[in-house]
Write a protein that holds these residues in place. Structure first.
Motif, PDB file in Angstrom:
ATOM      1  N   VAL A   1       0.839  -1.206   0.000  1.00 19.85           N
ATOM      2  CA  VAL A   1       0.000   0.000   0.000  1.00 19.85           C
ATOM      3  C   VAL A   1       0.871   1.253   0.000  1.00 19.85           C
ATOM      4  O   VAL A   1       0.602   2.224  -0.726  1.00 19.85           O
ATOM      5  N   ALA A   2       1.945   1.206   0.793  1.00 21.89           N
ATOM      6  CA  ALA A   2       2.816   2.384   0.875  1.00 21.89           C
ATOM      7  C   ALA A   2       3.414   2.702  -0.498  1.00 21.89           C
ATOM      8  O   ALA A   2       3.423   3.864  -0.926  1.00 21.89           O
ATOM      9  N   VAL A   3       3.880   1.666  -1.181  1.00 19.45           N
ATOM     10  CA  VAL A   3       4.480   1.903  -2.499  1.00 19.45           C
ATOM     11  C   VAL A   3       3.437   2.442  -3.478  1.00 19.45           C
ATOM     12  O   VAL A   3       3.693   3.387  -4.229  1.00 19.45           O
ATOM     13  N   VAL A   4       2.250   1.852  -3.427  1.00 22.30           N
ATOM     14  CA  VAL A   4       1.182   2.322  -4.321  1.00 22.30           C
ATOM     15  C   VAL A   4       0.921   3.810  -4.081  1.00 22.30           C
ATOM     16  O   VAL A   4       0.846   4.610  -5.034  1.00 22.30           O
ATOM     17  N   LEU A   5       0.810   4.181  -2.806  1.00 20.03           N
ATOM     18  CA  LEU A   5       0.493   5.576  -2.492  1.00 20.03           C
ATOM     19  C   LEU A   5       1.624   6.511  -2.921  1.00 20.03           C
ATOM     20  O   LEU A   5       1.373   7.580  -3.483  1.00 20.03           O
ATOM     21  N   ILE A   6       2.862   6.089  -2.660  1.00 13.73           N
ATOM     22  CA  ILE A   6       3.987   6.969  -3.011  1.00 13.73           C
ATOM     23  C   ILE A   6       4.056   7.161  -4.524  1.00 13.73           C
ATOM     24  O   ILE A   6       4.236   8.279  -5.025  1.00 13.73           O
ATOM     25  N   VAL A   7       3.863   6.070  -5.260  1.00 15.51           N
ATOM     26  CA  VAL A   7       3.951   6.195  -6.719  1.00 15.51           C
ATOM     27  C   VAL A   7       2.796   7.045  -7.252  1.00 15.51           C
ATOM     28  O   VAL A   7       2.976   7.875  -8.148  1.00 15.51           O
ATOM     29  N   LEU A   8       1.617   6.853  -6.668  1.00 19.41           N
ATOM     30  CA  LEU A   8       0.474   7.670  -7.113  1.00 19.41           C
ATOM     31  C   LEU A   8       0.720   9.143  -6.814  1.00 19.41           C
ATOM     32  O   LEU A   8       0.493  10.013  -7.667  1.00 19.41           O
ATOM     33  N   LEU A   9       1.183   9.411  -5.594  1.00 17.02           N
ATOM     34  CA  LEU A   9       1.450  10.809  -5.233  1.00 17.02           C
ATOM     35  C   LEU A   9       2.561  11.376  -6.113  1.00 17.02           C
ATOM     36  O   LEU A   9       2.513  12.542  -6.525  1.00 17.02           O
ATOM     37  N   GLY A  10       3.553  10.538  -6.396  1.00 20.27           N
ATOM     38  CA  GLY A  10       4.664  10.996  -7.219  1.00 20.27           C
ATOM     39  C   GLY A  10       4.249  11.344  -8.634  1.00 20.27           C
ATOM     40  O   GLY A  10       4.927  12.108  -9.322  1.00 20.27           O
ATOM     41  N   SER A  11       3.130  10.763  -9.071  1.00 19.63           N
ATOM     42  CA  SER A  11       2.700  11.044 -10.442  1.00 19.63           C
ATOM     43  C   SER A  11       1.877  12.323 -10.529  1.00 19.63           C
ATOM     44  O   SER A  11       1.505  12.752 -11.618  1.00 19.63           O
ATOM     45  N   LEU A  12       1.589  12.920  -9.373  1.00 21.52           N
ATOM     46  CA  LEU A  12       0.759  14.135  -9.394  1.00 21.52           C
ATOM     47  C   LEU A  12       1.612  15.358  -9.735  1.00 21.52           C
ATOM     48  O   LEU A  12       2.704  15.511  -9.195  1.00 21.52           O
ATOM     49  N   PRO A  13       1.133  16.220 -10.597  1.00 21.37           N
ATOM     50  CA  PRO A  13       1.918  17.399 -10.974  1.00 21.37           C
ATOM     51  C   PRO A  13       1.736  18.550  -9.997  1.00 21.37           C
ATOM     52  O   PRO A  13       1.339  19.634 -10.384  1.00 21.37           O
ATOM     53  N   LEU A  14       1.974  18.287  -8.737  1.00 14.53           N
ATOM     54  CA  LEU A  14       1.809  19.329  -7.736  1.00 14.53           C
ATOM     55  C   LEU A  14       3.176  19.713  -7.193  1.00 14.53           C
ATOM     56  O   LEU A  14       3.951  18.844  -6.776  1.00 14.53           O
ATOM     57  N   ALA A  15       3.438  20.988  -7.178  1.00 23.20           N
ATOM     58  CA  ALA A  15       4.775  21.455  -6.798  1.00 23.20           C
ATOM     59  C   ALA A  15       5.101  21.079  -5.351  1.00 23.20           C
ATOM     60  O   ALA A  15       6.244  20.812  -5.012  1.00 23.20           O
ATOM     61  N   GLU A  16       4.044  21.029  -4.496  1.00 25.92           N
ATOM     62  CA  GLU A  16       4.295  20.735  -3.084  1.00 25.92           C
ATOM     63  C   GLU A  16       4.829  19.319  -2.903  1.00 25.92           C
ATOM     64  O   GLU A  16       5.381  18.981  -1.869  1.00 25.92           O
ATOM     65  N   LEU A  17       4.584  18.480  -3.900  1.00 23.39           N
ATOM     66  CA  LEU A  17       4.945  17.074  -3.738  1.00 23.39           C
ATOM     67  C   LEU A  17       6.301  16.744  -4.355  1.00 23.39           C
ATOM     68  O   LEU A  17       6.603  15.574  -4.589  1.00 23.39           O
ATOM     69  N   ALA A  18       7.112  17.757  -4.611  1.00 20.06           N
ATOM     70  CA  ALA A  18       8.384  17.509  -5.295  1.00 20.06           C
ATOM     71  C   ALA A  18       9.256  16.463  -4.593  1.00 20.06           C
ATOM     72  O   ALA A  18       9.817  15.578  -5.253  1.00 20.06           O
ATOM     73  N   PRO A  19       9.373  16.498  -3.243  1.00 17.37           N
ATOM     74  CA  PRO A  19      10.191  15.459  -2.601  1.00 17.37           C
ATOM     75  C   PRO A  19       9.630  14.053  -2.832  1.00 17.37           C
ATOM     76  O   PRO A  19      10.372  13.111  -3.070  1.00 17.37           O
ATOM     77  N   VAL A  20       8.283  13.962  -2.757  1.00 16.28           N
ATOM     78  CA  VAL A  20       7.661  12.649  -2.995  1.00 16.28           C
ATOM     79  C   VAL A  20       7.944  12.201  -4.422  1.00 16.28           C
ATOM     80  O   VAL A  20       8.206  11.024  -4.683  1.00 16.28           O
ATOM     81  N   GLN A  21       7.904  13.171  -5.344  1.00 26.43           N
ATOM     82  CA  GLN A  21       8.163  12.811  -6.748  1.00 26.43           C
ATOM     83  C   GLN A  21       9.575  12.255  -6.901  1.00 26.43           C
ATOM     84  O   GLN A  21       9.773  11.235  -7.576  1.00 26.43           O
ATOM     85  N   ALA A  22      10.534  12.909  -6.250  1.00 28.23           N
ATOM     86  CA  ALA A  22      11.908  12.425  -6.362  1.00 28.23           C
ATOM     87  C   ALA A  22      12.021  11.026  -5.773  1.00 28.23           C
ATOM     88  O   ALA A  22      12.630  10.136  -6.364  1.00 28.23           O
ATOM     89  N   PHE A  23      11.388  10.836  -4.609  1.00 26.36           N
ATOM     90  CA  PHE A  23      11.452   9.526  -3.978  1.00 26.36           C
ATOM     91  C   PHE A  23      10.753   8.471  -4.837  1.00 26.36           C
ATOM     92  O   PHE A  23      11.226   7.344  -5.006  1.00 26.36           O
ATOM     93  N   SER A  24       9.621   8.868  -5.390  1.00 27.29           N
ATOM     94  CA  SER A  24       8.865   7.948  -6.245  1.00 27.29           C
ATOM     95  C   SER A  24       9.689   7.543  -7.469  1.00 27.29           C
ATOM     96  O   SER A  24       9.708   6.375  -7.860  1.00 27.29           O
ATOM     97  N   ASP A  25      10.385   8.529  -8.056  1.00 29.23           N
ATOM     98  CA  ASP A  25      11.229   8.210  -9.213  1.00 29.23           C
ATOM     99  C   ASP A  25      12.305   7.201  -8.843  1.00 29.23           C
ATOM    100  O   ASP A  25      12.552   6.237  -9.572  1.00 29.23           O
ATOM    101  N   TRP A  26      12.920   7.444  -7.671  1.00 31.43           N
ATOM    102  CA  TRP A  26      13.957   6.508  -7.234  1.00 31.43           C
ATOM    103  C   TRP A  26      13.374   5.118  -6.981  1.00 31.43           C
ATOM    104  O   TRP A  26      13.918   4.105  -7.377  1.00 31.43           O
ATOM    105  N   LEU A  27      12.194   5.140  -6.342  1.00 36.15           N
ATOM    106  CA  LEU A  27      11.523   3.877  -6.015  1.00 36.15           C
ATOM    107  C   LEU A  27      11.254   3.077  -7.289  1.00 36.15           C
ATOM    108  O   LEU A  27      11.517   1.874  -7.369  1.00 36.15           O
ATOM    109  N   MET A  28      10.748   3.778  -8.290  1.00 33.18           N
ATOM    110  CA  MET A  28      10.421   3.093  -9.548  1.00 33.18           C
ATOM    111  C   MET A  28      11.691   2.635 -10.242  1.00 33.18           C
ATOM    112  O   MET A  28      11.738   1.566 -10.838  1.00 33.18           O
ATOM    113  N   ALA A  29      12.723   3.469 -10.175  1.00 32.54           N
ATOM    114  CA  ALA A  29      13.917   3.171 -10.955  1.00 32.54           C
ATOM    115  C   ALA A  29      14.770   2.090 -10.307  1.00 32.54           C
ATOM    116  O   ALA A  29      15.401   1.306 -11.004  1.00 32.54           O
ATOM    117  N   VAL A  30      14.785   2.042  -8.988  1.00 29.91           N
ATOM    118  CA  VAL A  30      15.689   1.071  -8.346  1.00 29.91           C
ATOM    119  C   VAL A  30      14.957  -0.136  -7.736  1.00 29.91           C
ATOM    120  O   VAL A  30      14.974  -1.206  -8.337  1.00 29.91           O
TER     121      VAL A  30
END
Lengths: 669, 211, 271
Positions: B148-177
């Motif tokens: 569930v945590a991964v699902v939520l992080i990836v979903l949040l990371g896909s949102l184009p909201l500036a406030e979520l930039a750290p989540v986006q970076a983490f989500s990118d890393w999560l997906m990539a590694v």
């Protein structure tokens, strides 16, 4: 499966004796009983219901752990399964009487379900369910036991497999049509639906930023993909692979449509192919949509003239193997079975292969079965968001694969880029409808006419207004890169041919590079030859680079030492300039291929050649209705937010429930 | 040799030919230099290609079997009074008639099939979202939590909201590694399983085709 | 990688697989050891069978898009084998299982499995083909309402459309076990199914519910293969590290790899 557990031999040893008891055949005609409710299993109650009357149920087969293989033991299968339907007359009198009696006791004939499949006549099950209390009452639970049962039921949580649970002493067959447990589901769906619909109803719900108008700097693949398609000419064929079904259509239709429009606008011919039969219908739908959008101009695309849909490739990766090995055969037949008249030798006759993939597997199939079989042709790839992590690996690791464009957001950027680059060619929405587009305005200066008569034929005037566009038009769009000013407006709109303009002429004997920015690290937009003339927009700080106007509404930078600055009147400029490469399509093709051959993964691969050059190219194909784009992006954002809230909220509630249950279990123990 | 034995024999022979042909064919380098090696490589390739083409034809023809099955099943259901089977059979007849009468025009199919499938695809969204909300109901353990945590992080990371930039970076890393590594591991496992299943089939261990 | 290298690796890969399978079978026959690890949800299948027998509701067995001839042929074969063992024990029910698939070439497989175990009645109408993906998911969802299966065992090739089927099964309280050879289907199965197998467990599933010793040996061979690959990856990784850190020698790398593998084995035993 545990090592010691073998459920095949679950029959009780004492019952496994080959006893030809009458019960063996009879068991087929006994009423079907529900599985023992979980509560009994949990309690480990001995649940041996007795039927009223003569018959006793055979013992339910019991699972036994740790049984060793004993093939001689008879299983439930042996006991029951090998029986064929016994004719009625073979039954003894006692059983026939029993059957009649039980049939008569049925409340309604309709309730005697015919559960045996494809069997015309069977013995009707004696209906025991109508007896008040039914089977369950036989278990005769005391009140204290009932309370315990209720508690356990609560603990177990009424999960799955309880559809047939006991209610009021009767066994209910089938799930109820509606239950309260459906409410969260209905509410959740309604919330999601509402969130997704809001942006279409009102512009007040604009959450999140729009995708950029240019691919990000570090996304070399995406920009290269765009540029490669932008470099097509009239003699090019592009194989477009539609590898997606309806599930990904919402995400990938846009990019597929943009690819097709771009290819056609360049005058090249897309050949559509798919190993997914439904995708062919989608391709036809998209072409239908394009045709509706250009219908007013009379430039509708015609099958086998402007594009072709080839036959469906069955067999997944085997079909793709067939495509790569026998492309000549595949290209000869259209999806309707008619001859296409296309004669190719191999896939290498395609200028590019474009793949729109729903799944990473599609990417893998194309990479393994097709890319390895071609020598020169590149695979330009777009994929759905879910497939992108794995698809990106292919794009990164194989030189022959260019990309990746991902999902709807990249489609938006691609479309924006397309509009920015071609937008000046198209009628602006604020322009008078019947006013033909001025070539001067369109091409950002005089360069177009310098290219000769056929270089850029103005589109025929539209007979009705083009579809409304919500997204800003190129003339008002700030360019995101270091090309600072809007193209068309920044240039001298040379209405007076005597007006003097500042131009540069290429003096280098070698091909020179026009770049996106005033450094050698910037992307190469295109090449120029000695003698080419360009209108000057400005210079960089130290004057070492000229910012010049290119055709197609683009602008670029060229190093000052390669050119000579002049001041000419517009008339002189128009008469004197020109690009050899543009005048001679053959040379142009040569130039392009040379660049392609030098493309590598580790160095910038940006370049851009000219826009459409033929006289019969329907640029109107680039006119599209963009009114739904922004609401759609906002709906995606709101929908995702809604999903996040629902997933997080639901799981928190269930996790709390599980914790509470465990605590109660611990208390009971 | 019984029917099962014959099936195994045919499967083994055909499989062996295909493997040898596809693995060793089409690459003269394997057989040293010279004109002879090219000829050998070409000859080795041929049987594999022929077999693959046959497979493609068989797969294409198997759609006919599917259609026969579909009709058979639904005629049987119709006889038991299932209304939707009648709808299916009627639409089948209408579509065939339309296509034949209009000389292969598949517009009816497109006008009906595409919207219906698109509607089904739209249903996927609430199904997945509401299904995702029940993960902890079925797997109330640390793995369910992680999922569930991964699902939520990836979903949040896909949102184009500036406030979520750290989540986006983490989500990118999560997906990539980690996600990428896990996905590759699963695919590797499936490939190994497929290889073992292939060997089983060749050795005639599968009952699936033994008859 | 040039053609020759690919071909050599492919031949090696197949050769190692054959050797592993044959060796595992030899040891299985000689020692009679059960070499298979536990798989999730397998102990539920007998209960579902009982439920099917007692309530007269069919089991639903779904191949999804796994099709013979395509690249998921092994998945189709493994699923057919799995279903064969399930059906073997379902024939005590008066409802034959419902077998569905969206790859028409799988129809004979499903029907064959039914026919072998279910020698009475007409099996043709219990093996049902539907056009692929979403149409298939729609048809199965309709069938969930119509035939009211006792439980669903979905093994084969599924994508996100699995969500529709599992959702309608869940709504009606029908238990499910799902495994897909596709990543998206696997993720959906994990989230929505009552029991989910992951990836290559699809290929180990048939032997997990049967007495087929050979199948167990094959599953063990699969585990050994995987272990070898993990070992190889670990060694390569450590060698790579040892290059960067001069203090680390290759002996140390091998030692560390051995420790890692031992830990892995202990962990897998516990599981």
């Amino acid at each position: 499966m545990s090592e010691e557990f073998n459920w095949l031999e679950y029959a009780e040893p004492e019952e496994s004796a080959p006893a030809p008891s009458p019960r063996r055949g009879l068991s087929r005609f006994l009423p079907r009983l529900p599985r023992r409710p979980r509560i009994f299993r949990t309690l480990r109650l001995s649940f041996r219901p007795r039927l009223p009357g003569l018959l006793r149920l055979p013992r339910l087969p019991r699972l036994r752990r740790g049984a060793q293989p004993a093939p001689k033991q008879s299983s439930a299968a042996d006991l029951l399964g090998t029986q064929d339907e016994r004719p009625l007359e073979e039954l003894d009198d006692r059983l026939q009487m029993l059957r009649e009696r039980s049939a008569a006791s049925l409340r309604s004939e309709a309730e005697s379900r015919q559960a045996l499949y494809d069997v015309d006549e069977v013995l009707t099950a004696p209906e025991i369910l109508d007896k008040p209390g039914g089977v369950i009452s036989a278990a005769a639970l005391s009140k204290a036991q009932q309370q315990q049962v209720e508690l356990l039921k609560d603990i177990v949580g009424g999960g799955a497999a309880q559809a047939n649970e006991v209610s009021g002493g009767r066994i209910r067959l089938g799930a109820p049509a509606f239950s309260l447990s459906a409410i969260p589901r209905i509410v959740g769906t309604a919330v999601l639906l509402l969130l997704v619909s809001l942006p279409f109803a009102s512009s007040d719900f604009s959450e999140g930023g729009l995708p950029p108008a240019e691919f990000q700097e570090d996304r070399h693949g995406a920009t290269t993909l765009y540029n490669l398609l932008d470099n097509l000419t009239t003699d090019d064929y592009v194989l477009v692979a539609f590898e997606y079904g309806p599930a990904a259509a919402g995400e990938l239709d846009s990019i597929a449509e943009l690819f097709l429009r771009h290819i056609v606008a360049q005058g090249a011919k897309p050949l559509i192919v798919s190993s997914n039969a439904i995708a062919i219908a989608r391709a036809r739908n998209i072409i239908g949509g394009i045709n509706r959008s250009v219908a007013f101009s009379g430039n509708e695309l015609v099958h086998l003239r402007d594009y072709a849909i080839l036959r469906y490739l069955p067999g997944g990766s085997l079909g793709l193997r067939e495509l790569s090995e026998n492309f000549a055969d595949v290209a000869r037949v259209s999806y309707k079975g008619e001859l296409t008249g296309l004669e190719f030798e191999s896939l290498d006759d395609m200028t590019h292969i474009v793949l729109i993939a729903e799944r990473a597997e599609d990417m893998r199939h194309w990479a393994e079965q097709v890319v390895t079989q071609v020598e020169r042709t590149r695979l330009l790839a777009a994929s759905a968001y879910a497939a992108s992590p794995l698809a990106q690996i292919y794009a990164n690791s194989m030189d022959e694969i260019v990309g990746l464009l991902v999902g709807y957001r990249d489609a938006y950027t691609y479309g924006q880029k397309l509009d920015d680059d071609f937008g000046a060619l198209l009628p602006a929405s604020d322009a008078p409808v019947n006013e033909p587009v001025s070539p001067n305005r369109a091409l950002g200066g005089a360069e177009s006419q310098a290219e000769g008569a056929g270089a850029m034929v103005e589109p025929s005037p539209p007979t009705e207004p083009p579809p409304p566009t919500v997204a800003p038009l190129p003339t008002t769009t700030p360019r995101p890169t270091n090309t600072a000013s809007p193209t068309a407006t920044a240039l001298p709109t040379a209405t007076a041919t005597e007006e003097s303009i500042r131009v540069v002429e290429v003096i280098s004997p070698e091909q020179v590079r026009i770049r996106r920015g005033p450094t050698r690290a910037d992307d190469i937009l295109r090449l120029a030859l000695a003698g080419d003339l360009f209108a000057v927009i400005g210079t960089n700080g130290d004057g070492s680079w000229y910012n010049i106007a290119l055709s197609d509404g683009l602008e670029g930078w060229i190093a000052a030492f390669l050119v000579e600055e002049k001041t000419l009147t517009v008339a002189e400029f128009l008469a004197g300039g020109g690009e050899a490469s543009a005048r001679n399509p053959g040379e142009r093709v040569y130039l392009r291929r040379e660049i392609i051959a030098s493309l590598g993964k580790n160095r910038p691969r940006y370049y851009q050649a000219r826009g459409p050059i033929g006289g019969d190219i329907p640029e109107y194909v680039l006119l599209r209705d963009r009114s739904a784009e922004v609401p759609r992006l906002e709906a995606m954002t709101l929908g995702t937010l809604g999903a996040v809230v629902i997933i997080a909220g639901g799981n928190v509630l269930y996790a709390l429930g599980a914790l509470r249950r465990r605590r109660r279990e611990a208390d009971i123990e | 040799m019984g029917r099962g034995g014959l099936s195994v024999f045919v499967a083994f022979i055909v499989g062996a030919i295909a493997i040898v042909s596809l693995l060793l064919g089409d690459n003269p380098a394997l057989f040293g230099a010279g004109a002879g090696s090219e000829e050998l490589a070409r000859r080795l390739t041929l049987p594999g290609d022929v077999l693959l083409r046959l497979v493609v034809i068989v797969i294409a023809l198997s759609v006919v079997i599917g259609i026969v099955n579909l009709l058979y099943v639904h005629i049987g259901r119709l006889a038991r009074g299932k209304f939707y089977s009648a709808v299916l059979l009627a639409s089948f007849a209408v579509t065939i008639a339309w296509t034949v009468l209009n000389k292969g025009d598949a517009s009816l199919l497109e006008a009906v099939q595409v919207p219906i499938e698109s509607a089904l695809a739209a249903l996927l969204f609430p199904s997945l979202a509401l299904g995702g909300a029940r993960v902890m109901q079925k797997r109330a353990d640390v793995w369910g939590l992680l999922f569930v945590a991964v699902v939520l992080i990836v979903l949040l990371g896909s949102l184009p909201l500036a406030e979520l930039a750290p989540v986006q970076a983490f989500s990118d890393w999560l997906m990539a590694v980690p996600v990428n590594a896990g996905a590759r591991a699963i695919l590797l496992g499936i490939a190994l399983g497929a290889a073992v299943a292939g060997v089983r089939a060749l050795l005639g261990q599968d009952r699936a085709y033994r008859g | 990688m040039d053609d020759t290298t690919v071909q050599v690796y492919s031949v090696l890969f197949i050769a190692i697989t054959v050797v592993l399978v044959v060796t595992a079978r030899y040891f299985q026959a000689r020692r009679g050891r059960r070499m298979q690890r536990q798989l999730a949800g397998m102990d539920q299948i007998p209960q579902w069978l009982m439920q099917s027998i007692e309530t007269g509701k069919p089991l639903h067995l779904a191949f999804g898009g796994a099709g013979v001839g395509g690249d998921n042929t092994p998945a189709a074969l493994a699923a057919a084998e799995f279903f064969h063992h399930v059906i073997q024990n379902a024939d005590a029910s008066d409802m034959p299982p419902l077998v569905t698939m969206s790859a028409p070439a799988t129809l004979p497989l499903g029907q064959g499995a039914l026919r072998r175990a279910w020698r009475k009645g007409n099996t043709l109408s219990r093996a049902q083909w539907t056009p692929p993906d979403l149409a298939y998911a729609g048809a199965v969802s309709a069938s969930v309402a119509d035939d009211e299966p006792a439980a669903h065992i979905m093994a084969g090739s599924f994508g996100a459309e699995l969500a529709l089927m599992l959702d309608s099964a869940d709504r009606r309280g029908q238990p499910s076990l799902a495994v897909s050879d596709r990543l998206d289907g696997g993720a959906v199965a994990y989230a929505l199914a009552d029991h989910a197998l992951i990836g290559e467990e699809l290929f180990a599933a048939p032997s997990a519910i049967s007495t087929d010793e050979g199948g167990r040996a094959d599953a063990a061979a699969l585990d050994v293969w995987r272990g070898l690959i993990i070992l190889g990856a670990a060694v390569l990784l450590l060698l790579e590290f040892s290059k960067q850190l001069p203090l680390l020698s290759w002996q140390l790398a091998l030692g560390a790899a051995a420790v890692l593998i031992a830990l892995g084995l202990i962990f897998s035993r516990r599981r």
